[in-house]
Every structure is written in C-alpha cells, then in structure tokens.
Design an enzyme around this catalytic site. Structure first.
Site, PDB file in Angstrom:
ATOM      1  N   SER A 200      36.217 126.882  40.336  1.00  0.00           N
ATOM      2  CA  SER A 200      37.020 127.676  40.998  1.00  0.00           C
ATOM      3  C   SER A 200      38.066 128.100  39.991  1.00  0.00           C
ATOM      4  O   SER A 200      39.017 129.071  40.128  1.00  0.00           O
ATOM      5  CB  SER A 200      37.518 127.137  41.923  1.00  0.00           C
TER       6      SER A 200
ATOM      7  N   LYS B 195      38.951 131.645  39.308  1.00  0.00           N
ATOM      8  CA  LYS B 195      39.779 132.382  40.184  1.00  0.00           C
ATOM      9  C   LYS B 195      40.986 132.830  39.455  1.00  0.00           C
ATOM     10  O   LYS B 195      41.662 133.776  39.992  1.00  0.00           O
ATOM     11  CB  LYS B 195      40.065 132.016  41.496  1.00  0.00           C
TER      12      LYS B 195
ATOM     13  N   SER C 131      41.546 127.676  47.596  1.00  0.00           N
ATOM     14  CA  SER C 131      40.443 128.328  46.424  1.00  0.00           C
ATOM     15  C   SER C 131      39.215 129.001  47.329  1.00  0.00           C
ATOM     16  O   SER C 131      38.085 128.749  46.970  1.00  0.00           O
ATOM     17  CB  SER C 131      40.172 127.088  45.658  1.00  0.00           C
TER      18      SER C 131
ATOM     19  N   LYS D 163      45.311 125.609  39.402  1.00  0.00           N
ATOM     20  CA  LYS D 163      43.855 125.795  39.780  1.00  0.00           C
ATOM     21  C   LYS D 163      43.126 124.667  39.596  1.00  0.00           C
ATOM     22  O   LYS D 163      42.593 124.392  38.802  1.00  0.00           O
ATOM     23  CB  LYS D 163      43.273 127.292  39.251  1.00  0.00           C
TER      24      LYS D 163
END
Length: 458
Positions: free
Chosen positions: A78, A81, A142, A267
């Site tokens: 993720s 992202k 997320s 993140k």
C-alpha cells in the site's frame, strides 16, 4: 598500653589504607569510563536494520543519511498509494476537482469494499461520497476501494490512472519503479478487474530509494498530505477509521513502545509478497527526515526499525550553517571590471549555506565558485554597470570526507547558493572611457615600439 609512637604508627597505617582504597576506587572509575565510552559511541553511530532494504534521507535537501540495499526492487504494497495521493492532490491543486466534489461507488470498487479478504470498510452504492471522505479512507486506513473510486473520478478508469502514475514517476525521476494498479494489491488479487494494459499477475514495484523520492515530492509539493496521515482516527458512514501507523502519538498503551517524537506520516503497507513495509516521516524543530523500510517480518518490527532510522538521522546529523550570508573565499572573491568607475568588484554569497552534516564533519565542507562565463568578456572581466546583488555565479558546497555524499535523484539543489556582487560599480563616463582608450592605445603603441627596438639587438 600503646605508646604514643605506636598509636601514631597505627594511625598512619589506617590513613595509608584509606588512601590506597580511594586510589583504587578512582582507578576503577577511570578504567570503567574508558570501557563504557566505546560501547556508547558504537551504539550511537552504527546502525543495523532488520529489513530487506531501508533508507533515511533529509527531507529538505534529499541528502541520503543511511541506506541498505536501497536500489532493490520490491513490492511496496500500500505504499503504492503515495503516488495515488499525489495525483489526487495535484488534481485538486489544478482545479480539476475539489475536496467537496462528490462521486458514487461503481461495481468494481464496491466488490473490493465488500470482500473481507481486502479489509474493506463496506462502501455503499447509490450514495454520494466527497473527495475528502474517500481520501481519508485511503490515507488513514489504507482502504483499497476508496482509492479505486478516486482513480475512476480523476481518470475515468483505473487503467487510465495507472498510465498517469507511471508518467508522473518518470517526471519525478524515480530510478526504479513499476505501477500496475493504484492500490498496491497484486493484479492477481484483482481477478478480472486488473487494469487494462498490465499483466494479470503483475505487481507494483519500487525500490526504497524510489519510495523515499516519491515521499519527498508528496510532502514537499503537497504538505497538506501530512494533515491526513497524522490523523489518528476519523469516521466514514458512522464507522471508525483508525490509523495503521502505530508511531503516531496514540494514547493506547499498546502502541507507546512504537511512538517517536514528531512522527506525522506517512504510509504503511502489507501483502504476502511485500511483507510489512513503511514509509515514515518525522519533524523535530526545523529538521525533517523521511524513512523507508521494506520487507520486515511483522507489523511491530517495521515501526521499531523505522524508529532506529529516525533516531540515527536526528542524533548523528545536525542542520548546520556552514558558511554565513556574505561569505567570501580568500583570494577568489574579486573580479576585474571593464568600463567601470572601479576596476574591481567583490563577490559574496547571497545567503547562508546550510546542510545536514554528520556530527564532527563540519570542517570537511568547502565552497567552490562557479562564475557565469556568459557575463565575462574575452579578458575574463565583468562589464559595468554592475548593481549590488547582481548574480555573478553560484557558490557550490563540496565535501572532502572519505564517504561519498549522495542525494535522491534530481534533489540537492539547496546545496548551492547565488554568488552576487557585494557593491555597485557604475559605468565610467565618456570622458574617462575615452581617456582610458587613449591610454591603452599609446600604452600598446609604446609597447610595440619597445619590442621592435629590442628585437633589433637580439
């Protein structure tokens, strides 16, 4: 009974014993101080990170403070992202959408949201969601479905959005990358919904260096991203959204061992192929670092290893003013001036030269002048008039230490400052220019005659 002499002898023996004991204790303390110091120094200056690859960089200059297998391509899960976040914020900045723009959930993201294997939060069809709501779902928890919904809003389809992701990666100069979807899931997980133009079993790929550079652009170009990544919780459709970043200032005692001062992003990521990874960032005072760890073994380990990187960056490096504004290099800060009331002009740095410097290495930095040759005549002179503050070139920071100084690709321009004229030099009036030209003429003439006469007798 003891005689006075014997009493004195006993007293002397006792005093001597005390002195020997004191001397022995001092010796032990002295030895211990030398025994302890190397251990403390080693703990502070060395770094062992339990991750397949890792990196820590200065968020202002892009200077790399530590790296381990930083060019190895790995699935970022993720952390992918971060690119989606960048493109959403860019679309808002360009006026293509706003935080209050609404959209509905199509069948594709709805199917992802309803699948418990993707930890979906259960979006509702036939309901309007604002960009802000969807962005919070993507940034804080997320969520994959909110991410896909945003890509469809901006590009019409995730397939078109993936093209934008790769184009932006090239524009940013990411050295190693492959984007095949917007979420970080494997295309195999998406089944028939994998983006057109990509392989059905393909995976996103990033190196730690590329992830750090992507994070650098995200927080420097759009610092509002940190407003979301630092949110511990929010809600969507009445359901809580709790941040997956355990390094934030949680009140929950279960997370206190992972907390670190100044962390406000960025993140997390996990897939079976990627392992547990994390791109982090923290600010302390006027200093900020960016960290990346890829392929660690557990949720907690990725934060503990990140903590090591951050501690190393903040404890072993300092933001240091190496040269003040107005600094002049001895013997190199004067240039000749043609057609001016003054024959020379002094040069100086327009602003201070600062850098993230490893402790104890301040004396290993120097500046070098790079004069703009387009401003010089054939004799290497500047031509009047010259205004105070006119840019004449640049003062470039150099390093003479043993270790090579490295920066994220395309970053590090802050390590040079403008070199400017420290004073105004007016153009000489026509009379002075004429007299100068006459003087030059006769000077050259007499020189030629002298050379001719000398040649007759050689």
């Amino acid at each position: 009974m003891f005689s006075c002499k014997k009493l004195l002898e006993v007293k002397n023996v006792r005093n001597l014993s005390k002195k020997i004991s004191i001397l022995f204790m001092i010796t032990l303390l002295f030895i211990a101080s030398f025994a302890i110091k190397p251990i403390e120094g080693q703990a502070a200056t060395s770094l062992e990170v339990s991750a397949e690859s890792a990196i820590v960089v200065d968020a202002k200059t892009g200077k790399i403070l530590y790296q381990k297998n930083a060019d190895q391509l790995l699935p970022p899960a993720s952390m992918t992202k971060m690119m989606t976040e960048y493109l959403v914020l860019e679309a808002i900045n360009n006026g293509d959408i706003s935080w209050e723009t609404t959209t509905q959930i199509s069948d594709y993201p709805f199917s992802i949201s309803a699948d418990p294997t993707f930890s979906g939060i259960g979006l509702i069809q036939d309901q309007n969601y604002t960009v802000r709501q969807l962005y919070e779902g993507m940034s804080i928890i997320s969520d994959n479905a909110t991410t896909i919904a945003l890509t469809e809003l901006i590009a019409g389809s995730e397939s078109e959005f993936v093209k934008m992701m790769n184009a932006k990666a090239e524009e940013m100069g990411l050295p190693e990358y492959q984007f095949v979807n917007s979420t970080g899931l494997s295309n195999a997980d998406l089944g028939a919904n994998y983006p057109e133009g990509t392989e059905p079993d393909a995976d996103n790929l990033l190196s730690a260096r590329s992830a750090a550079l992507l994070a650098y652009h995200l927080i420097n170009d759009y610092p509002e991203a940190l407003d979301f990544s630092s949110m511990i919780s929010s809600e969507l459709d009445g359901r809580p959204l709790e941040n997956l970043n355990w390094m934030l200032p949680w009140e929950d005692n279960n997370f206190t061992q992972f907390g670190y001062e100044g962390v406000d992003g960025l993140k997390t990521g996990y897939t079976t192929e990627a392992g547990y990874c994390f791109t982090g960032t923290a600010q302390q005072g006027d200093r900020r670092v960016i960290t990346v760890v890829m392929k660690t073994d557990s949720k907690g380990e990725r934060f503990l290893e990140t903590k090591k990187l951050m501690e190393y960056g903040f404890s072993q490096f300092s933001q240091t003013e190496l040269f003040p504004a107005g600094y002049q290099l001895d013997g190199e800060s004067t240039l000749s001036v043609a057609k001016g009331k003054e024959e020379e002009v002094d040069l100086e740095t327009a602003e201070s030269v600062t850098a993230m410097v490893k402790n104890g290495e301040e004396e290993l930095y120097h500046i070098e002048y790079q004069i703009d040759e387009s401003l010089l005549n054939e004799e290497g002179e500047l031509t009047a008039p010259i205004e105070k503050g006119d840019k004449i070139g640049e003062a470039v920071l150099s390093y003479s230490g043993e270790e090579e100084i490295a920066y994220l690709n395309g970053i590090g321009a802050q390590q040079k400052v403008d070199l400017v004229a420290s004073e105004t030099v007016e153009k000489a009036n026509w009379f002075m220019l004429t007299m100068g030209a006459i003087g030059d003429f006769f000077g050259n003439l007499f020189g030629s005659i002298a050379d001719f006469v000398k040649g007759l007798f050689d």
